[in-house]
Structure formats: structure tokens, C-alpha cells
Scaffold this motif. Structure first.
Motif, PDB file in Angstrom:
ATOM      1  N   GLU A 298       0.971  -1.166  -0.088  1.00  0.00           N
ATOM      2  CA  GLU A 298       0.111  -0.342  -0.178  1.00  0.00           C
ATOM      3  C   GLU A 298       0.786   0.948   0.123  1.00  0.00           C
ATOM      4  O   GLU A 298       1.701   1.047   0.897  1.00  0.00           O
ATOM      5  CB  GLU A 298      -0.635  -0.460   1.490  1.00  0.00           C
ATOM      6  N   LEU A 299       0.613   2.001  -1.257  1.00  0.00           N
ATOM      7  CA  LEU A 299       1.627   3.682  -0.835  1.00  0.00           C
ATOM      8  C   LEU A 299       0.845   4.148  -1.223  1.00  0.00           C
ATOM      9  O   LEU A 299      -0.104   4.702  -1.743  1.00  0.00           O
ATOM     10  CB  LEU A 299       2.086   2.976  -2.270  1.00  0.00           C
ATOM     11  N   THR A 300       1.200   5.215   0.750  1.00  0.00           N
ATOM     12  CA  THR A 300       0.309   6.334   0.168  1.00  0.00           C
ATOM     13  C   THR A 300       0.526   7.259  -0.892  1.00  0.00           C
ATOM     14  O   THR A 300       0.564   8.592  -1.226  1.00  0.00           O
ATOM     15  CB  THR A 300       0.185   7.113   1.745  1.00  0.00           C
ATOM     16  N   ARG A 301       1.839   7.825  -1.472  1.00  0.00           N
ATOM     17  CA  ARG A 301       2.175   8.666  -2.875  1.00  0.00           C
ATOM     18  C   ARG A 301       2.133   9.492  -1.769  1.00  0.00           C
ATOM     19  O   ARG A 301       2.399  10.662  -2.484  1.00  0.00           O
ATOM     20  CB  ARG A 301       1.581   8.578  -3.665  1.00  0.00           C
TER      21      ARG A 301
ATOM     22  N   ILE B 252      -4.290   8.432 -13.149  1.00  0.00           N
ATOM     23  CA  ILE B 252      -5.255   7.563 -11.128  1.00  0.00           C
ATOM     24  C   ILE B 252      -4.198   7.653 -10.075  1.00  0.00           C
ATOM     25  O   ILE B 252      -4.436   8.041  -9.185  1.00  0.00           O
ATOM     26  CB  ILE B 252      -5.689   6.652 -11.972  1.00  0.00           C
ATOM     27  N   GLY B 253      -3.297   6.473 -10.294  1.00  0.00           N
ATOM     28  CA  GLY B 253      -2.325   6.605  -9.117  1.00  0.00           C
ATOM     29  C   GLY B 253      -2.945   5.883  -8.145  1.00  0.00           C
ATOM     30  O   GLY B 253      -2.197   4.659  -7.520  1.00  0.00           O
ATOM     31  N   GLY B 254      -4.548   5.959  -7.070  1.00  0.00           N
ATOM     32  CA  GLY B 254      -4.342   5.688  -6.174  1.00  0.00           C
ATOM     33  C   GLY B 254      -5.278   4.316  -6.470  1.00  0.00           C
ATOM     34  O   GLY B 254      -6.003   3.703  -8.149  1.00  0.00           O
ATOM     35  N   GLY B 291      -2.427  11.993  -9.863  1.00  0.00           N
ATOM     36  CA  GLY B 291      -3.064  11.067  -8.204  1.00  0.00           C
ATOM     37  C   GLY B 291      -4.940  11.542  -9.090  1.00  0.00           C
ATOM     38  O   GLY B 291      -5.706  12.083  -8.208  1.00  0.00           O
ATOM     39  N   ASP B 293      -6.740   9.989  -8.211  1.00  0.00           N
ATOM     40  CA  ASP B 293      -7.462   8.601  -7.576  1.00  0.00           C
ATOM     41  C   ASP B 293      -6.186   8.800  -5.290  1.00  0.00           C
ATOM     42  O   ASP B 293      -5.332   8.426  -6.686  1.00  0.00           O
ATOM     43  CB  ASP B 293      -7.425   7.954  -7.472  1.00  0.00           C
ATOM     44  N   ARG B 294      -6.997  10.032  -5.256  1.00  0.00           N
ATOM     45  CA  ARG B 294      -5.309  10.657  -4.339  1.00  0.00           C
ATOM     46  C   ARG B 294      -5.499   8.905  -2.580  1.00  0.00           C
ATOM     47  O   ARG B 294      -4.142   8.934  -2.387  1.00  0.00           O
ATOM     48  CB  ARG B 294      -6.266  11.201  -3.224  1.00  0.00           C
ATOM     49  N   GLY B 295      -6.394   7.946  -3.421  1.00  0.00           N
ATOM     50  CA  GLY B 295      -5.502   7.371  -2.521  1.00  0.00           C
ATOM     51  C   GLY B 295      -4.442   6.241  -2.277  1.00  0.00           C
ATOM     52  O   GLY B 295      -4.453   6.536  -3.428  1.00  0.00           O
ATOM     53  N   PRO B 296      -4.443   5.266  -1.634  1.00  0.00           N
ATOM     54  CA  PRO B 296      -3.429   4.302  -1.801  1.00  0.00           C
ATOM     55  C   PRO B 296      -3.767   3.390  -3.309  1.00  0.00           C
ATOM     56  O   PRO B 296      -4.083   3.236  -3.297  1.00  0.00           O
ATOM     57  CB  PRO B 296      -3.109   3.669  -0.432  1.00  0.00           C
TER      58      PRO B 296
END
Lengths: 380, 380
Positions: A298-301, B252-254, B291, B293-296
Motif C-alpha cells: 500500500e503506497l500512499t504516495r 490515476i495513481g490510487g 493522482g 485517485d488520491r487513495g493508496p
């Protein structure tokens, strides 16, 4: 010497079945007559490394394992959860030998000079299929142990020592100057700690209990952070400020730890700096080389944009490093076999002993200080 | 020309306060007299890119924003959630200008030949602080637009075009031959699609609605996968088998998307292959550059060991690529300003208009097809 070698002998096998189980057994297999450049090694010691367990168990739920067969030829069967069954789809029906490395005496050799020169010698081999009574390999694959060294001393000459050396070399090749290691109290972790002390490389050891922290401190570690401690985040940031470590080797894989380390690195780097909307420009890297936690990473970035997380394995690293560097590393391992690169074992078992449910319950947990050595030659 | 330029003019500012709020306002700032190599640009068009929103909003919860100030000098205030407040700690109390890029007319110049030659020309600039009535920059930072081009045509000459070109160049530099792009219906995504069609680079476009899939197909995309479709996993694996893409740029990232793509890549690579305990040896890479999606980011690690996930930004890429390659890219952008590299805007607003809550509610969502262009010169 050939007369000493039986025509057939036992070999430990792992078979994934169409019924989504893994079946572990000892198979009676032919012992090859060595060809010109080959030798036959009587395997006297082979460690059960974490890196063997993936092939051995195929991701099965070993807490559900059942025992069958006979005392001399036990059979262990365990169910594969759906995700493991999908991952193992390409090996269904193939009875696979196991055991990345081991050591023993050369009891037969082909006609080549290199092979003949090894007759009677104790050698270490990383040939796979080492959980066998006999193993036929190229003479060039054998690492001759120093006079007086026992097979048990050299059984783990490859996986952990070359991994520890590979981590240090990767650090240098990629421009980092210090390391972070998780699950740092493992056999590998203790080895890396000794190596980094020798090389004066700052190493941040992350462990998961006060006892393991104590173990590493007693071994001379300067930076030890216990992830179960309330002060972990602060301790880690302080260690990262002091060491400027920007490279992590992570054996755990799942959960938020990799992300927490990256965030602490970014905080350590950014101290006193000015605001940058994308974070620092210092690259922070995590290499995941194990999976003690099989859950998702799980990467919070929350650590800027200059970061990477990826898989790392020693074999592709050695290919990248090239034969000259690998030869240097092997020489170094032999020189430090009973010092820097020593391994410790909780227990020794025969091949059949390795297939007892109570033994599996211990070594299958991959817990620190619970490492088994198989001694196949003891049961013939 | 200097007489046309006022001594003071408005500039949009973002301020994080010690009270854990962000405050957006228009500040009356001095317009510098250009030094020898500098020019003053009257900013006539500046896009609100996703990459501007991090600096602008500082991670604040804009659904909680409140409006104040006057019609000509609005002030917007919004609270920062705790994580955003921690990330923004180093910018508390600093009133920061915003706006990565824009275009306008050169209305004053220092004595240098380069500056004087630009007088009266329409230029594009990626200088930061472009949400301003006037912006003083080095003449060398100006990209002169072709005769007849409007500022609006060139306002987005840098961020998206150089990002799209940088993605293609990164693919080549790192030895990949095809691309995957998420949030592929964005302005950038449409641009990348046109660029890849021109260059005959296989591109797998991942979108999040049937309408966006339709939009890209209509623009000539061959491979479009809708992640909201029941057939997504199969569609994606088929597209990856056909294209052999092993590099992803992810906006998207998360969430699990990056992990799902890596797993589909591994499945596409492994078709017909033999079992390997560590998965394929083909390196699969995801670069997260946004990002939405800012989630992990959740990585299941079910895709072997030859993988990497990391941050990617165009600016460090350009530094790595070097000035010659960047100059080539800039020429190429100018040539394709109204074709390959065209941008589309939903709405045009003044600086004050950009600080209206109803406008923020639209452009702050970063939804596809909801892109705003600020036209500062319209309100003076």
C-alpha cells in the motif's frame, strides 16, 4: 568411485494437482552417470531458505496440510487457495524438484580434468533440486570449499551471501550510499549487518520485535528501528537523517511499511529545505525481494514524485553484474564462510524429516531464528 | 512599448495559513522593468492543467470552500485535511503564484537583440506564475508562435505536448515498444493517441466510461479498454497480447488499477510459456504521473518479480533528455500546435472568474472534458 553411487536415489518433489492441492513427496529417481564435464555430488547439507518455500509449497495453506505415505516415504498434501491456484496454473501436473542450494562430497566425475580434480572434495552448488540424495551438475557450477570445511558450513554459500553482496553492489551501481533493510534480524539480515559493518556502509535495520532489535544491537548494529515501537516513525526519520539512506531492500512486501519508509526518507531529505510542489528531487527506491506479508503493498504516495518501488532478485542482478564480478563475490564468500557469511540453523532434518507436519509448521512460518538444514545423506 | 505596461497588475496567489486553510486571491504586484535579456509578456491565455491544481489548492477540500473579497478581488478559503496540512507544512505563510504555462504578447523587452526581436510577437511560456496579467521572463524561455496563431492556440504548448512526447521518448529510452495510458480520454490522452497514431506506436487506452471509449475510437484509437466494463480484464489482456506493451503511464495513481495492468501484462507475456517460480523475466513498468485517485496505490504483487512502479514528471525527464532533444521537441510542438498538440477547453474565464466557487467546482474535479482556460488580459 562410481561403485559407491547407487543407480537410483530419493529426491524431494512438489506437485500441484488439477484438484488444486500441492503434494510433497520423495521420489525414487535415477542418479545420472556424469558426462565429461559433470560431477555427481552426494548432498550432505541443504538449507530451507525463504526463497525455496514458494516452489515447495506453491502458495498452499500449509496449516491445512495432511500427512500420508510411509515413514520412509512420507507424502504431504495441502490445499491451494484460489489465488495460489491461479498463480500455479502453469505447473499443474509437473513434479518439480526443490532446493536452490546445498553442499556435499563429489563422489563421481566425468572424464574432464576439472571434474576429476573435484573427486572427493566438499563443494557447494546452487543448482536447484538440491533436496536430493545425489545431484549431477557441471563441474563449473561447483564452489570448492576450503580444506576442513564441512558441507554444513558451505550449504548456504550462494543465496544469502550473494544476496547480501548484491544489495551492497546494487547500492553502489545506482548511486546510493546507505541502506535500509526490513526483516533485518533474519539470517540474511544478520549477514548484511556484518557485511555493512565491515564495509563501513550505514545500514538502517528495521525489525519487528524488541528481542530482534537487541539481537542486532548485540551484533554491532548502529541503527535499529523496531516497527512495533510507539517511537518507530521518529526513530526511523532520525536514522534516515543520520545515514542519508535512500535505498530499501524489503523482505516483507505487503502492507504500508514500504510507503512509511519512503515518507520518512522524504521527511529526512526535506529538513530545512524550501517548499517544492512535487517534493524533493532525490530519488528514493524500495526493492521488494520477499513476501513475508503476502497482502497488497500500500503506497500512499506522500513522498513526492522521485521514487520507485520494484521487484528485486539476486539472479537477474548477477546476470547484470557480469561473470567477473560474480567470480569476485564467490571468492569473497569462501573466505568468509564461517565469519561474515555464516548461517545458523534451528534444526537439522533428513529428507523424510523435512516432510513431517511438525517440521513444516516451524520452518514454513519463515520466522526469524527458525531455519532448517536438510541433511539428505543422513538417511540413506 | 513600455508606456503600455502598467507598473502594477494582478497576480493569482495561493497561500497556506497556519490555521490549516488555503487562501486564493488576486494580489496587486509590481510588474518588473525587463532587464537586458528579459521580456514582459501580457498573458492572454493560460490553461488550468491538472498539474496546476496541486499548487493551487494545496490538497484542500474545495467542496468546503467559502467565498469572500469583492467581485474584482475575490478571496476563496478552504480547509486542509490533516494529511494535506502535513504535506504543505513547508509552504505555510508563503503567498505563491500559480500557473505553469500560458501565452501572450510581448509588450516590453530589455536591450538584448533576442528580447527586442520578440516585441509584439505572440509567445508561449512555461515560466510558472502565468496566472498573472503580466509576466517578466527570459527571452530564451519564450516559444514564438507561428504567424497568425492566437495566444489561446499556444497557451498549452508545454505541459501536455512535452509530456506526451516525453512518454514516447521514455518508452524508447527504456527499451519498450508500446504504451498503456490511463485516464486516456483526457486532453493529454487524446494528444498521446494522435501522437502514437502518427508514430505508429501501439497504444492501449484505458478509460472509465463507454462515452470516453467512444471518443477515443472516433479519434482513431485501435486499443481502448473501459475499466468499468465487465469484460475489462479480458479486453486488457487481449490488447496487451497484441501490442506487447510493457510500459504504463498512469494518471490515476490510487487503487488497484496499476496492479491489475501489471498482472494482465504478466499474463499476456506468459501465454504458452513454461512455469517459472518468479514469473517472467520481462520488465514491466508503471509510471504514476498524476493522482486523480488520491487513495493508496495497492499492489498485489501477483505479476512476478520483474516490475517497477514509480513517480514520473516531465521536468526531470527533460533534464535527462538534454537541451538538444528538448529543442527538437519544441519545434515539433510548434509545427503541430493546431493539429497533433491542440487542446480543447470547456470554458474561458478571467483571473477573477477562476476564483468563483462554481468555476472551481467544475475545473477542480479534473473531469475529462472539463478544462478551463484563463484569459487574464480580458479583465484589465
Amino acid at each position: 568411485m562410481r561403485d559407491q553411487v547407487p543407480r537410483r536415489a530419493l529426491q524431494l518433489r512438489s506437485l500441484v494437482t488439477a484438484a488444486q492441492t500441492v503434494q510433497l513427496s520423495l521420489e525414487d529417481v535415477e542418479v545420472p552417470v556424469p558426462e565429461r564435464g559433470q560431477v555427481v555430488v552426494r548432498v550432505e547439507a541443504a538449507p530451507i531458505n525463504p526463497s525455496d518455500l514458494g516452489l515447495l509449497f506453491a502458495g498452499a495453506d500449509m496449516t491445512q496440510a495432511t500427512a500420508g505415505g510411509t515413514a520412509a516415504r512420507p507424502v504431504v498434501t495441502a490445499p491451494l487457495p484460489p489465488a495460489a491456484a491461479r498463480s500455479a496454473a502453469t505447473r499443474v501436473g509437473q513434479s518439480l524438484p526443490v532446493g536452490n542450494e546445498g553442499a556435499g562430497t563429489v563422489v563421481a566425475a566425468g572424464a574432464s580434468g576439472a571434474g576429476q580434480a573435484l573427486l572427493g572434495k566438499v563443494v557447494a552448488v546452487a543448482g536447484g533440486a538440491m533436496y536430493s540424495h545425489y545431484r549431477c551438475v557441471d563441474a563449473s557450477a561447483c564452489l570448492e570449499l576450503p580444506d576442513g570445511a564441512r558441507a554444513a558450513d558451505g550449504a548456504a554459500s550462494f543465496v544469502n551471501p550473494l544476496t547480501a553482496l548484491g544489495m551492497v553492489e546494487t547500492m553502489r551501481m545506482e548511486g546510493h550510499t546507505a541502506l535500509v533493510h526490513t526483516a533485518a534480524a533474519s539470517n540474511l539480515g544478520q549477514m548484511l549487518n556484518r557485511l555493512c559493518i565491515e564495509e563501513q556502509i550505514p545500514l538502517v535495520n528495521i525489525v519487528r520485535s524488541p528481542a530482534h532489535a537487541q539481537l542486532l544491537r548485540a551484533a554491532g548494529a548502529t541503527w535499529v528501528c523496531d516497527s512495533t515501537s510507539d517511537t518507530f516513525s521518529g526513530d526511523l526519520t532520525e536514522a534516515l537523517k543520520a545515514t542519508r539512506a535512500t535505498l530499501v531492500f524489503d523482505a516483507i512486501g505487503g502492507g504500508p511499511l514500504a510507503s512509511r519508509i519512503l515518507a520518512a526518507m522524504e521527511a529526512a531529505i526535506s529538513v530545512g529545505g524550501t517548499f517544492s510542489r512535487y517534493g524533493s528531487s532525490v530519488h528514493k527506491q524500495v526493492y521488494i525481494y520477499g513476501g513475508l506479508d503476502r497482502g497488497p503493498t500500500e503506497l500512499t504516495r506522500s513522498f513526492g514524485m522521485a521514487w520507485g518501488v520494484g521487484g528485486w532478485l539476486v539472479t537477474p542482478f548477477l546476470q547484470k553484474a557480469g561473470p567477473q564480478k560474480v567470480a569476485d563475490m564467490r571468492r569473497r564468500v569462501v573466505a568468509g564462510l564461517t565469519t561474515t557469511f555464516v548461517s545458523h540453523y534451528t534444526d537439522e532434518v533428513s529428507l523424510a524429516g523435512a516432510l513431517q507436519l511438525d517440521a513444516i509448521a516451524v520452518y514454513g512460518r519463515q520466522a526469524t531464528g527458525k531455519k532448517y538444514l536438510i541433511k539428505p545423506a543422513d538417511e540413506r
